[in-house]
Design a protein around this motif. Structure first.
Motif, short mmCIF file in Angstrom:
data_model
loop_
_atom_site.label_atom_id
_atom_site.label_comp_id
_atom_site.label_asym_id
_atom_site.label_seq_id
_atom_site.Cartn_x
_atom_site.Cartn_y
_atom_site.Cartn_z
N LYS A 391 16.80 -8.56 86.10
CA LYS A 391 16.15 -7.65 85.15
C LYS A 391 16.97 -6.38 84.97
O LYS A 391 17.16 -5.89 83.85
N GLN A 394 19.97 -7.20 82.78
CA GLN A 394 19.65 -7.45 81.37
C GLN A 394 19.25 -6.17 80.65
O GLN A 394 19.69 -5.91 79.53
N GLU A 395 18.40 -5.37 81.30
CA GLU A 395 17.81 -4.21 80.62
C GLU A 395 18.47 -2.89 80.99
O GLU A 395 18.22 -1.87 80.35
N LYS A 396 19.28 -2.91 82.06
CA LYS A 396 19.87 -1.68 82.62
C LYS A 396 18.77 -0.67 82.98
O LYS A 396 18.96 0.54 82.92
N LYS A 397 17.61 -1.25 83.38
CA LYS A 397 16.46 -0.44 83.81
C LYS A 397 15.95 -0.94 85.15
O LYS A 397 16.02 -2.14 85.43
N THR A 408 17.09 4.39 84.19
CA THR A 408 18.14 3.64 83.48
C THR A 408 19.50 3.95 84.09
O THR A 408 19.71 5.03 84.66
#
Length: 586
Positions: A391, A394-397, A408
């Protein structure tokens, strides 16, 4: 002595370019035979005695002209036959047969003969022989090359003037002496005469003398008309100056090679600084790919055996990228306990768990913001962590442990492993979706044994660093590089580096030589037999036997050589081949 005459004639006349005219003036029959026992020349006297023309003699089989069963001994073993009786076209002649030796290789033979049925001719021949004998005596003593004649026991009968110059002695120091005694005293070593006596064939060797000279010596066995071994004639050429020049050239090559290695090191320093060594074509391909992907932010998966330099390549990609001014964060997923890995990656809030710091902790993902995150040994990532890291990728979160705030991080991801992730995906120990997310740009670093050219460069690099570290100026003998390059290095670059440091620390010499290397570098490990499946032992042995016999038969094409190679009887090979369905065996 005729053999010497013929060889002297051939050598001098060939150089003058008047072979045919000279040979045709001889008062004896002369035939020249090549290596394949073809008659390539017969002088006028030979044509007359054989009552034939040159073209007919050349077209005839040797056996139809000369009845002499030991011609193979002349061609292969360099034997000389003097004053033997032989039949030429049905008539008895006195025959002398000598090998023709050019550059230490027998290329044919010379046959000199005279008809014994003509008394006047025979008398003339004796007179000619006496004349030739006197001429040869003069040639014998004026020859620049050393000539020695011994009997069948190695007792010296005759030597020329050159002999005593090469061996530091007077004529009386050699005549009557046995070559074994002279060899034992160190006058020369080894003795070519003793080798000829033992092997009874032509022998050429390199010999050293008590005067410090280096010679090329060739010995010829001599046989009488009954085929009895009677004496040895040997000649020697002084090649001392050539030998010295050869040694000097070898030293010069070593020095030049050493300068080349040092120059290459300097070039590497100038162009790559602390970057990876990429001398070999294999590593140059890797570095070209690395330089290209450094310009983009795509995820990179670096694979290769342990110790090949995966983390160093990841660092190289970071340094060549636009993110080089920011952090390069490296985490070894196999070195951190699973319970602590999440907090190490994502960080944690104050009081998140027992033992947590009051102020909390910033995670490595936060530190890698705008930089590069390198996850080494990604295959060791626990399954429960694989979901969370997927995750974040993918989201850089992500969220810190014990926290609720979503953070982030704009990091570039590089991962590495020495395991086969595809196999792990099939086995269910690595998530398929994570694998495809990581494997955007795969780069495989070849093992050190497949890029031998890098070994010398790496050795010099490590050795120079250690010299600087310990304040020394020690050298490595060039022969050592060959041994290092020939070793397989199961631990790759790390293994090589450790070995170089071990040598530096344990060997107290200014120049490291092959004898100073660890034993494991000098002994090649035996190849293991690859076992692809488990079989009953009897069937496995039968399959191995079948494979070995069929492979050997395919190589040698006959049962005799196959049996010899496998160390079994020919009948065994025939029986086994029939058993395993080889129908062409009779």
């Amino acid at each position: 002595m005729v053999s010497l005459e013929v060889n002297e004639i051939l050598e001098s006349i060939f150089c003058e370019g008047s072979v045919l005219s000279f040979f045709n003036t001889l008062d004896k029959g002369l035939m020249i035979i090549d290596k394949n026992e073809n008659i390539i020349f017969a002088n006028n006297r030979a044509q007359k005695q054989l009552n034939s023309t040159l073209s007919k003699i050349q077209e005839a089989e040797l056996s139809n002209i000369l009845s002499f069963g030991s011609i193979v001994e002349v061609m292969e073993n360099g034997r000389c036959f003097c004053n033997i009786k032989a039949s030429l076209c049905g008539e008895i002649h006195f025959v002398n047969i000598s090998p023709i030796d050019i550059n230490l290789e027998i290329v044919g033979a010379a046959v000199v003969f005279e008809n014994t049925q003509n008394d006047e001719t025979f008398v003339n021949t004796l007179k000619l022989c006496n004349c030739i004998s006197r001429e040869l005596e003069s040639v014998f003593n004026s020859s620049y090359d050393e000539i020695i004649v011994t009997d069948a026991q190695g007792n010296i009968l005759k030597v020329n003037e050159a002999y005593k110059k090469l061996y530091n002695g007077e004529m009386e120091d050699f005549i009557g002496k046995n070559v074994f005694q002279l060899e034992k005293k160190g006058i020369f070593n080894p003795s070519v005469t003793l080798k000829v006596i033992r092997e009874q064939k032509r022998v050429s060797i390199t010999q050293k003398t008590n005067s410090g000279r280096v010679l090329i010596v060739t010995g010829y066995p001599l046989y009488d008309e009954k085929g009895t071994f009677v004496s040895v004639i040997s000649t020697a050429k002084d090649i001392t100056e050539v030998h010295i020049l050869k040694e000097q050239l070898s030293e010069a090559k070593k020095t030049a090679q050493d300068f080349y290695y040092q120059l290459d090191i300097l070039r590497q320093k100038e162009t790559q600084k602390e970057s990876m060594i990429s001398k070999s074509p294999e590593m140059k391909k890797v570095m070209i790919t690395a330089n290209r992907v450094a310009r983009v932010d795509s995820n990179v998966l670096i694979t290769g055996e342990s110790g090949v330099g995966k983390s160093m390549l990841a660092n190289e990609i970071h340094k060549q990228s636009d993110r080089s001014e920011n952090a390069f964060v490296s985490i070894n997923c196999g070195a951190i306990p699973a319970a602590l890995l999440e907090s190490e990656l994502f960080g944690y809030e104050s009081g998140a768990f027992t033992g947590a710091r009051k102020e909390g902790k910033q995670g490595q993902l936060s530190i890698a913001n705008n930089g590069t995150l390198f996850l080494d040994e990604i295959s060791e990532l626990p399954l429960q962590m694989q979901v969370k890291i997927l995750k974040a990728i993918q989201e850089k979160k992500f969220t810190r442990v014990g926290g609720t705030e979503t953070l982030t991080s704009n990091f570039r991801l590089i991962t590495a492993t020495n395991k086969d992730l595809k196999s792990m995906v099939k086995a269910g120990t690595f998530r398929e979706d994570l694998f495809y997310r990581l494997n955007v740009i795969p780069i495989e670093i070849p093992p050190l044994r497949e890029r031998k050219q890098d070994i010398i460069m790496l050795t010099n690099l490590f050795w120079e660093r250690l010299n600087a570290k310990y304040g020394t100026n020690r050298k490595i003998d060039l022969d050592v590089y060959e041994v290092l390059a020939d070793y397989d290095w199961p631990g790759n670059v790390r293994d090589l580096e450790n070995c170089i440091e071990r040598i530096m620390v344990t060997v107290d010499k200014d120049i490291i030589r092959v004898c100073d290397l660890p034993v494991q570098l000098l002994v090649k490990p035996k190849k293991k037999v690859e076992i692809k499946e488990v079989l009953p032992l009897k069937k496995a042995m039968e399959e191995t036997e079948k494979s070995m016999i069929l492979k050997a038969y395919e190589k040698f094409k006959n049962t005799y050589k196959t049996a010899e190679a496998l160390g079994v009887s020919q009948s065994t090979v025939v029986r086994k081949l029939r058993k395993y369905g080889c129908c062409d065996v009779t």
